[in-house]
Design a protein around this motif. Structure first.
Motif, PDB file in Angstrom:
ATOM      1  N   ILE A   1       0.837  -1.200   0.000  1.00 45.56           N
ATOM      2  CA  ILE A   1       0.000   0.000   0.000  1.00 45.56           C
ATOM      3  C   ILE A   1       0.874   1.254   0.000  1.00 45.56           C
ATOM      4  N   GLY A   2       1.999   1.182   0.678  1.00 46.04           N
ATOM      5  CA  GLY A   2       2.887   2.333   0.744  1.00 46.04           C
ATOM      6  C   GLY A   2       3.698   2.580  -0.505  1.00 46.04           C
ATOM      7  N   THR A   3       3.785   1.585  -1.394  1.00 43.17           N
ATOM      8  CA  THR A   3       4.674   1.720  -2.550  1.00 43.17           C
ATOM      9  C   THR A   3       4.001   1.574  -3.908  1.00 43.17           C
ATOM     10  N   ARG A   4       2.797   1.006  -3.976  1.00 45.83           N
ATOM     11  CA  ARG A   4       2.168   0.771  -5.282  1.00 45.83           C
ATOM     12  C   ARG A   4       0.828   1.477  -5.340  1.00 45.83           C
ATOM     13  N   ARG A   5       0.653   2.307  -6.363  1.00 46.27           N
ATOM     14  CA  ARG A   5      -0.587   3.047  -6.552  1.00 46.27           C
ATOM     15  C   ARG A   5      -0.999   2.988  -8.009  1.00 46.27           C
ATOM     16  N   PRO A   6      -2.220   2.991  -8.344  1.00 43.87           N
ATOM     17  CA  PRO A   6      -3.344   2.747  -7.443  1.00 43.87           C
ATOM     18  C   PRO A   6      -3.439   1.262  -7.131  1.00 43.87           C
ATOM     19  N   LEU A   7      -3.847   0.959  -5.934  1.00 46.45           N
ATOM     20  CA  LEU A   7      -3.995  -0.431  -5.507  1.00 46.45           C
ATOM     21  C   LEU A   7      -5.410  -0.623  -4.987  1.00 46.45           C
ATOM     22  N   TYR A   8      -6.041  -1.700  -5.434  1.00 50.04           N
ATOM     23  CA  TYR A   8      -7.407  -2.024  -5.052  1.00 50.04           C
ATOM     24  C   TYR A   8      -7.452  -3.441  -4.500  1.00 50.04           C
ATOM     25  N   ILE A   9      -8.503  -3.721  -3.748  1.00 52.41           N
ATOM     26  CA  ILE A   9      -8.766  -5.078  -3.293  1.00 52.41           C
ATOM     27  C   ILE A   9     -10.148  -5.470  -3.776  1.00 52.41           C
ATOM     28  N   ARG A  10     -10.267  -6.704  -4.205  1.00 54.86           N
ATOM     29  CA  ARG A  10     -11.551  -7.227  -4.673  1.00 54.86           C
ATOM     30  C   ARG A  10     -11.781  -8.565  -3.994  1.00 54.86           C
ATOM     31  N   TRP A  11     -12.998  -8.784  -3.547  1.00 53.20           N
ATOM     32  CA  TRP A  11     -13.399 -10.041  -2.925  1.00 53.20           C
ATOM     33  C   TRP A  11     -14.238 -10.798  -3.940  1.00 53.20           C
ATOM     34  N   SER A  12     -13.709 -11.907  -4.454  1.00 57.02           N
ATOM     35  CA  SER A  12     -14.425 -12.662  -5.478  1.00 57.02           C
ATOM     36  C   SER A  12     -13.803 -14.050  -5.616  1.00 57.02           C
ATOM     37  N   LEU A  13     -14.182 -14.742  -6.672  1.00 60.83           N
ATOM     38  CA  LEU A  13     -13.596 -16.050  -6.962  1.00 60.83           C
ATOM     39  C   LEU A  13     -12.213 -15.920  -7.582  1.00 60.83           C
ATOM     40  N   GLY A  14     -11.823 -14.700  -7.963  1.00 56.02           N
ATOM     41  CA  GLY A  14     -10.482 -14.459  -8.467  1.00 56.02           C
ATOM     42  C   GLY A  14     -10.447 -13.948  -9.885  1.00 56.02           C
ATOM     43  N   PRO A  15      -9.262 -13.536 -10.307  1.00 53.99           N
ATOM     44  CA  PRO A  15      -9.121 -12.929 -11.631  1.00 53.99           C
ATOM     45  C   PRO A  15      -9.410 -13.878 -12.785  1.00 53.99           C
TER      46      PRO A  15
END
Length: 150
Positions: free
Chosen positions: A23-37
């Motif tokens: 979080i401190g080094t990579r932007r933009p960063l998101y989180i997703r709750w799912s079965l996956g990519p």
């Protein structure tokens, strides 16, 4: 056409400290709750649960620190962002897992969540990280719980 990039295998974030560093080094960063990519990126859109309307991107939650957070603990920020949606595997589907991604925000969903396209998966978030987030949240002074509050 919108690009999607689903790796055959992804790395796994195994500690809250590792997530904090990302979080401190990579932007933009998101989180997703799912079965996956692998599932999500075959049709990179979400649906509004109430109306069924197809949304123009995948719903995700931002992990980037807001300016108003100031110099407070980045670890606590990470824990809260993860913990807020930790109820989803229990209420949706036990196979739902959190994963991190980069992408381009193209709008907002009905819960004001970012809708993201051109998704690039970063990695899974291990269950141990969720447990560490719960411990970090429990150490805070105010009463708090995941967004599915009773």
């Amino acid at each position: 056409m919108h690009e999607t990039h689903a790796p055959a295998t992804m790395t796994t974030v195994r500690s809250l400290d590792e997530l904090t560093e990302l979080i401190g080094t990579r932007r933009p960063l998101y989180i997703r709750w799912s079965l996956g990519p692998q599932t999500d990126l075959s049709t990179p859109t979400s649906r509004d649960g109430l109306t069924g309307v197809e949304l123009p991107g995948l719903s995700a939650n931002p992990l980037d620190v807001e300016d108003w957070w100031g110099d407070r603990s980045l670890r606590t920020w990470a824990a809260r962002r993860l913990y807020d949606y930790s109820h989803l595997p229990r209420v949706r589907d036990g196979r739902v897992r959190p994963w991190l991604l980069h992408g381009r925000e193209v709008g907002r969903g009905p819960d004001n969540e970012p809708l993201v396209r051109d998704v690039r998966p970063v990695g899974w978030v291990d269950e141990r990280v969720i447990a560490q987030a719960e411990e970090e949240v429990a150490r805070q002074k105010g009463p708090w719980g995941p967004l599915a509050r009773p």
